[in-house]
Every structure is written in C-alpha cells, then in structure tokens.
Design an enzyme around this catalytic site. Structure first.
Site, PDB file in Angstrom:
ATOM      1  CG  HIS A   1       4.419   0.057   0.592  1.00 44.19           C
ATOM      2  ND1 HIS A   1       3.906  -0.734   1.039  1.00 44.19           N
ATOM      3  CD2 HIS A   1       5.457   0.478   1.504  1.00 44.19           C
ATOM      4  CE1 HIS A   1       4.087  -1.102   2.379  1.00 44.19           C
ATOM      5  NE2 HIS A   1       4.949  -0.292   2.561  1.00 44.19           N
TER       6      HIS A   1
ATOM      7  CG  ASP B   1       2.264  -1.836  -2.200  1.00 46.51           C
ATOM      8  OD1 ASP B   1       3.304  -2.519  -2.227  1.00 46.51           O
ATOM      9  OD2 ASP B   1       1.730  -1.303  -1.301  1.00 46.51           O
TER      10      ASP B   1
END
Length: 441
Positions: free
Chosen positions: A105, A108
């Site tokens: 993501h 992240d």
C-alpha cells in the site's frame, strides 16, 4: 549490501523433507517441475509489505509489541530516512526468501505528508528507491494499492463517503498509486475497500453509495487504459470488520456489483482466505465461484483462527486446505497476472527478526505441499473423473435440449408424461471423495 537485521543469513536453502533446519525449505523448490511448469511459476509468491514491515504488533486490547529499527516515536517509519531503512530490510528479506514478487500500500512505504502533494512526492521518491533495488535484484511487483481506510478522513469510507471532498482525495490518491504501480511494472492494481460499507442504515443511503463506488471503479478502469497499464484491476472481497457490512462482501456480491456497472469484463478479484471464512464460505468455494464467473485473479494467502470471529491474518499451515485451494487454481488454468501473496502477520509475541523468515518459510512450504497434492489430483483425475461421471447425463442430446433457449415448461411436461419418468436419486459419494483427497495430503 545486507543490513544485517536478520544476522548472517544470506539465502534460505532448499534442504528437502528430511531437514530439521527452521531456516531452510523442506518442500518449496522453485525449480521443481509440477505439471511441466516450475513451482515458482505456479505459485508466484509475493511478500506483503504492510503486515511484515509496518504492523507494530497491536491488537484491539493492546498496543505495539514489535521494536524495529525503522520505527519512529509513533511506531511507524515517520521520516523518509526511516522509510528507506525499512525498504533496505524488506529487500534483504525478499532476497533471502527468493520470492519473485512483493506487494504494498502507499502508506506502507512512505510517511504521510502534510498535504496530498507531499504524500504523492514522497511516494514517488520511494518508487525511485524501489526501482533501483528492483533493477539490482530482479524482484518484481505483484500489485500496488492505496490505503483508503487507516486515516481518519476515511472513517466513513472513501469512494462511498458522504463528503465529495473525501471521494476526490481518494480518487487522486488512487491515481498516484496507479502511476507508481505502472512505473514499477506491477502485474496488477488492487482496490482494497476497507471501509466501503456502513455501520448503520440510520445514516446511510445504500443506492447513492453504490453508485459512487461504481463511478469510482469506472474511472479507475478508464485510467488504466489511458496510461496503457497492462495488468489486471482487482477488487478484494471483504465481508465485515471494520464496518458492520461491506459492499464488497464476497465474490458473488462483487460479481453482481460489476455486472450492474458494466465492469465484469474489466475487473477481477483478489481473494483472501481469511475473508472467505469471515463471509461464511470456504476458500475453495470463493476460488471456484470466481473461476466460474470469469473473475478469478489473484489470492492473499492467510488464515483465520477458527475459534475467533476476527480476521487474524495468520500464515497458512493446513496442507489439506491448501491442496483444495490450489486444486481450484489449477482448474482455473493457474495464475496469469496474479499470484500467492502472503498478507499474513506474525503473532504479537513473535519478537525475533528470524520469526519473520520462519513464518514465510513455513507458509511457502505449506503452499508447495498443497500445490503438489493438487497437481497429483489433477494429473490422475482423482476428482475430475468422478465429477464428469456425475454430470455425464447432461452431455446427451435429450438432456441438452432441456437448456435450449427454445425449451419451455409445456414441452418438458409432455416429455415427462410420454416417458413416464420416475427418476431415482444417486449417491453423491461425499465420504468417498473426502477419502480420495486424504490419500494425496
């Protein structure tokens, strides 16, 4: 150069079934041929950035338990320097495991900026950093996605939010993530709903929210074609948690949604084992249904604790479950752009760096054993032959006419009367077939 985070380990070796070394593969041999294809090319393993390098070990009743050198005071990589340190360790682990892919993501891999433009610039800076590492190691991106659920702005959803500014912010975020995924030659782009649902109907207009979500997804598909992205667009089914009800509940619900908005030929599914269980299904059911509906794409490989109603995201350790799952994958023709992503996390008491390696090694071995069992069942027609026999009568011309577009109830009734039909049931032989599966696992 290695970061040294995992000690002096360089590469996880394959040592075979007799090995007792926890830092060696016993069943996953990437070059072993299975049905004429390398095991690595069947399984297409990917490591999920989020659970492995971002999750701090928290649960609903307790906070952070993990201490990582890339965590800042907030428990996250809150500067670009720490984000790059995290990337260094992540690519170390990818290389040690020998996985061909990773997934992420946007949240992240880069810290949140003070504005949308700063967050986007930080993502692009990390993409530059990734690009150099990918070129050096040969690692590839299975999929990218946007985190449209963690920040408080998304507490009422992203595409389905009652505030159009949140919808716009989410759309711009997805565009930036698609751009990065395309630049890094990602195989897929995933839309993980997270909070696309509702807590109560007292403040929810379902029809409006579904239309917003349909328009959002249509724009994603349009942008895919505009930029020439050749990968697949995937939706991940998720029934609940954190919201009471989510619009992407399961494969069947997603297919109905795609059909309504004319997207069934453009979008496929990324199916997670744990989400299938929360929806009241088996993993193999969701895989088989997706294949039957033509929307099978990729899988997230984790499991739930069957004594808990929570999405616990544990590494797979049940070979019979994996065998039945990969049997459905093989029946669907195998992965094309998709693969096996470990969207799984350590238990919050597993504190040692090597625990991350050991968890992935065990999961990869479990999947390898499941794949080999599934391949043997396919090769020997252990399940397909009895299945074909059960439905063989439908292949006869008289039976086929029952499904012809010109068939009608009156003609069928006349035929039943003329033949004085009195069909008798035949055994489904479930226990026999369960025993057949057990021979392979």
């Amino acid at each position: 150069m290695s970061t040294g985070y995992f000690g002096d380990i360089s590469k996880i070796p394959f040592e075979g079934p007799g090995s007792t070394n926890p830092l060696a593969f016993r069943f996953y041999d990437p070059d072993e041929l299975v049905l004429g294809k390398r095991m690595e090319d069947h399984l297409r393993f990917a490591v999920c950035y989020w659970h492995s390098f971002v999750w701090p070990g928290s649960d609903p009743f307790g906070g952070q338990t993990f201490e990582r050198p890339w965590y800042g005071p907030s428990g996250a990589a809150d500067t670009m320097a720490l984000a790059k340190k995290k990337a260094d360790v992540a690519f170390d682990m990818f290389a040690m495991l020998g996985v061909p892919y990773f997934t992420f993501h946007d949240a992240d891999v880069r810290p949140e900026g003070a504005s949308f433009s700063e967050s986007r610039d930080r993502l692009n800076e990390i993409a530059d950093y990734f690009e150099a590492k990918m070129d050096a190691t040969g690692l590839k991106l299975l999929w990218g996605t946007a985190n449209l659920f963690s920040h408080r702005r998304y507490m009422a959803g992203a595409a389905t939010n009652p505030d159009p500014d949140v919808f716009a912010y989410a759309a711009a975020t997805v565009k930036s993530c698609m751009d990065v995924t395309h630049r890094l030659k990602g195989q897929n782009y995933v839309l993980w709903g997270g909070r696309e649902g509702y807590e109560t109907l007292l403040n929810t207009d379902i029809g409006r929210e579904l239309d917003q979500m349909g328009r959002f997804l249509s724009m994603v598909v349009d942008y895919k074609h505009k930029i020439g992205f050749k990968g697949s667009i995937l939706i991940e089914p998720k029934p609940q948690e954190p919201t009471k009800h989510q619009y992407d509940y399961d494969v069947g619900t997603i297919y109905g949604f795609l059909k309504r908005y004319g997207l069934e030929g453009e979008v496929k599914t990324n199916i997670e084992q744990g989400h299938a269980i929360l929806a009241g299904h088996s993993f193999e059911h969701e895989l088989a249904l997706a294949a039957a509906l033509g929307i099978f794409g990729s899988i997230d490989m984790n499991r739930n604790d069957y004594q808990s109603g929570w999405d616990t995201d544990q590494f797979p350790n049940n070979v019979p479950e994996m065998a039945l799952a990969y049997y459905q994958v093989l029946r669907a023709g195998g992965f094309t752009t998709g693969g096996t992503n470990f969207d799984a996390k350590l238990r919050r008491q597993s504190l040692d760096p090597q625990d991350l390696l050991i968890a992935h090694i065990g999961g990869m071995d479990c999947c390898a054993r499941g794949l080999k069992a599934a391949a043997s069942m396919v090769e020997e027609k252990a399940l397909s032959a009895p299945l074909a026999e059960r439905y063989a009568a439908w292949d006869k011309p008289d039976a086929a006419r029952l499904l012809d577009k010109n068939a009608d109830l009156e003609a069928i009734e006349a035929d039943v009367l003329a033949r004085n039909l009195d069909p008798q049931p035949r055994s489904g032989r479930q226990e026999y077939l369960e025993n057949v599966v057990n021979r392979y696992v």
